[in-house]
Design a protein around this motif. Sequence first.
Motif, mmCIF file in Angstrom:
data_model
loop_
_atom_site.group_PDB
_atom_site.id
_atom_site.type_symbol
_atom_site.label_atom_id
_atom_site.label_comp_id
_atom_site.label_asym_id
_atom_site.label_seq_id
_atom_site.Cartn_x
_atom_site.Cartn_y
_atom_site.Cartn_z
ATOM 1 N N GLY A 62 0.795 -1.223 0.000
ATOM 2 C CA GLY A 62 0.000 0.000 0.000
ATOM 3 C C GLY A 62 0.827 1.273 0.000
ATOM 4 N N CYS A 63 2.160 1.158 -0.126
ATOM 5 C CA CYS A 63 2.979 2.370 -0.060
ATOM 6 C C CYS A 63 3.038 3.085 -1.399
ATOM 7 N N GLY A 64 2.568 2.439 -2.471
ATOM 8 C CA GLY A 64 2.504 3.141 -3.749
ATOM 9 C C GLY A 64 3.451 2.607 -4.820
ATOM 10 N N LYS A 65 4.018 1.422 -4.580
ATOM 11 C CA LYS A 65 4.967 0.865 -5.564
ATOM 12 C C LYS A 65 4.279 0.625 -6.907
HETATM 13 N N1 LIG Z 1 -7.642 2.381 -8.221
HETATM 14 C C1 LIG Z 1 -7.380 2.985 -7.030
HETATM 15 N N2 LIG Z 1 -8.169 3.987 -6.600
HETATM 16 C C2 LIG Z 1 -7.925 4.608 -5.412
HETATM 17 N N3 LIG Z 1 -6.912 4.288 -4.604
HETATM 18 C C3 LIG Z 1 -6.078 3.296 -4.983
HETATM 19 C C4 LIG Z 1 -6.276 2.590 -6.219
HETATM 20 N N4 LIG Z 1 -5.303 1.658 -6.327
HETATM 21 C C5 LIG Z 1 -4.536 1.788 -5.218
HETATM 22 N N5 LIG Z 1 -4.997 2.761 -4.405
HETATM 23 C C6 LIG Z 1 -4.405 3.204 -3.134
HETATM 24 O O1 LIG Z 1 -3.129 3.702 -3.378
HETATM 25 C C7 LIG Z 1 -2.227 3.295 -2.382
HETATM 26 C C8 LIG Z 1 -1.023 2.618 -2.991
HETATM 27 O O2 LIG Z 1 -1.425 1.412 -3.616
HETATM 28 P P1 LIG Z 1 -0.427 0.521 -4.444
HETATM 29 O O3 LIG Z 1 0.355 1.382 -5.354
HETATM 30 O O4 LIG Z 1 -1.207 -0.566 -5.042
HETATM 31 O O5 LIG Z 1 0.536 -0.052 -3.302
HETATM 32 P P2 LIG Z 1 1.635 -1.197 -3.380
HETATM 33 O O6 LIG Z 1 1.769 -1.643 -4.785
HETATM 34 O O7 LIG Z 1 2.877 -0.537 -2.854
HETATM 35 O O8 LIG Z 1 1.195 -2.267 -2.453
HETATM 36 C C9 LIG Z 1 -2.999 2.393 -1.432
HETATM 37 O O9 LIG Z 1 -3.348 3.134 -0.298
HETATM 38 C C10 LIG Z 1 -4.221 2.014 -2.216
HETATM 39 O O10 LIG Z 1 -5.321 1.850 -1.359
#
Ligand SMILES: Nc1ncnc2c1ncn2[C@@H]1O[C@H](COP(=O)(O)OP(=O)(O)O)[C@@H](O)[C@H]1O
Lengths: 266, 284
Positions: A47-50
């Motif tokens: 959930g960090c944004g990778k």
């Molecule tokens: N389609 C989306 N709409 C809104 N928020 C999102 C979406 N996809 C991911 N997020 C949010 O963005 C943040 C980063 O997600 P993500 O990039 O998938 O993390 P990671 O890949 O590091 O696990 C998280 O808090 C997630 O809930």
Amino acid sequence: MANSELKKVMEVKDLFFTYPGAPEPTLKGNNLPIYENKITALIGPSGCGKSTLLRAMNRIHDLYPGLTYKGKIDLRNQETGKMENILDLKKENELINLRQRVGMIFQKPTPFPMSIYDNVAYGLKLQGIKNKGELDGLVEEALKGAAIWKETKDRLKDSAMGMSGGQQQRLCIARSVALKPEVLLFDEPTSALDPISTGAIEELISEIKKDITVAIVTHNMQQASRLSDFTTFMYLGDIIEFDETEKIFLNPSQKMTEDYITGRFG
Amino acid sequence: MGGKLFRNFSFFSATLSFFLLVGIFAILFTYAQESMHTFGFDFLYTEIWEPGEDDEGGIFGGYIPIMGTLMSTLIAMILATPLAMGIAIFLTEIAPGQIVKPFSIAIELLAAIPSIIYGMWGLFYFAPIVQLLFGGNGVGLLTAGIVLAIMVIPFMAAITRDSMNTTPDVLKESAYAIGATKFEVIKDVIMPYSKGGIIGSIILSLGRALGETMAVAFLIGSVMTVPKVITDPTTSIPVLLANNFAEAQDLEISSMYYLALILFVVSFTVIALAKFYFFGRKKH
Ligand SMILES: Nc1ncnc2c1ncn2[C@@H]1O[C@H](COP(=O)(O)OP(=O)(O)O)[C@@H](O)[C@H]1O
Ligand SMILES: [Mg+2]
């Protein structure tokens, strides 16, 4: 860092990214260089944004409406050597061209519902290659490049849906490699695979880096340390640290990075 | 305990529906015997439907209603399939988020309108338009076919949309990630991926169109003549059954069972094919 001979293929500069309807940006001013023919790993807690960062780098995000970018993502123009901001691209065909230059491999293997041969030939046909002999050659080259030629050469006409997960993932890599992209983005490509398939994919990634620059998101610390030349640690939408992989794992400069790689959180 | 009870109950229901099916078939078959013995397979291409003097004997042939059923269904499917596909594609891939919801609800509501309403609307409003555009006298094969198409489109579009929606996002993204356009993703990924569901929806709609009575009864003209042009009136199996059953005697009744049996076998085959495709889709 003695990186005078390193060439940047891509560079994320001060990137903010906001999902549609989200109250605040998910990426908060990220800076990240991607060096040519190197493997850059992105690590950090869930959930960090990778994935969000990776998906900005070929603008696959743009398939869904309503998101906002701020900042720059530069990609080097192969001909002129100049860096060009991919966030300036607007037209569908410009984005298509971008995605052929910056490919992407996903967490779960995603073979198309067609034959093994057609899976690899598909992207080539989209690029306008029609000649059967030429396609045959390129498909073979790509399957060899993805180390599954031996397993597939006698069943190229079979549906790709019948392959094992590991084979499917290598097929997906072959499919992307066939387009000779400049950069390939991998989003946890082995997290759905068994250890043996994982080993095969890792070997394949180290192999293709001589032709293609790689950025890979991984949950697996060993994988990051084994595979990558550079590592970046992200936390809550910030890039906390970026450095050579060795430095990050042996002697990180940030306390938080150290805590994460030693397993104290995440 | 509760699990066992439930298992027994569902086993009972499943067996019951099987016996019902067999039972219906057996009854149709039995009552059709007289006609089958009298006319044999000639029934299929005899154009006459005439009771004998004082309700004894007579000559009955199914050619006209069978052809009417097949032709009106064919017209309906030819018109409905491309339109329903277009609607489904629009709803899954093209329409902006805000309008998908109201559009989807409208489609589902349309699918739920009783067919007699389509029939009345077709007769009073639509038949004159067909007459104006294509000639003829309003009611006939073409009008019935078009209104049947309008009836099955929402149903077909809704099922097709649902099965297209099962295409995983990452699969579409993978195609975009190697440079496919939206059109190419629809054609090369979504359609093949949801092929089973799409074919299933077409066949289920076909089944509905084949057995439709009320709407067609209003629109096909209900006359026992072979249509020469597409706008001519004729009749169909369910319409003939509904119109004639009350007054018919012996051999005519038996001939109607014969017709019903034919419709039953055709519909059953169609639905069985649909099930086969739905089932086939689950494999991957
Ligand atoms: N389609 C989306 N709409 C809104 N928020 C999102 C979406 N996809 C991911 N997020 C949010 O963005 C943040 C980063 O997600 P993500 O990039 O998938 O993390 P990671 O890949 O590091 O696990 C998280 O808090 C997630 O809930
Ligand atoms: Mg992720």
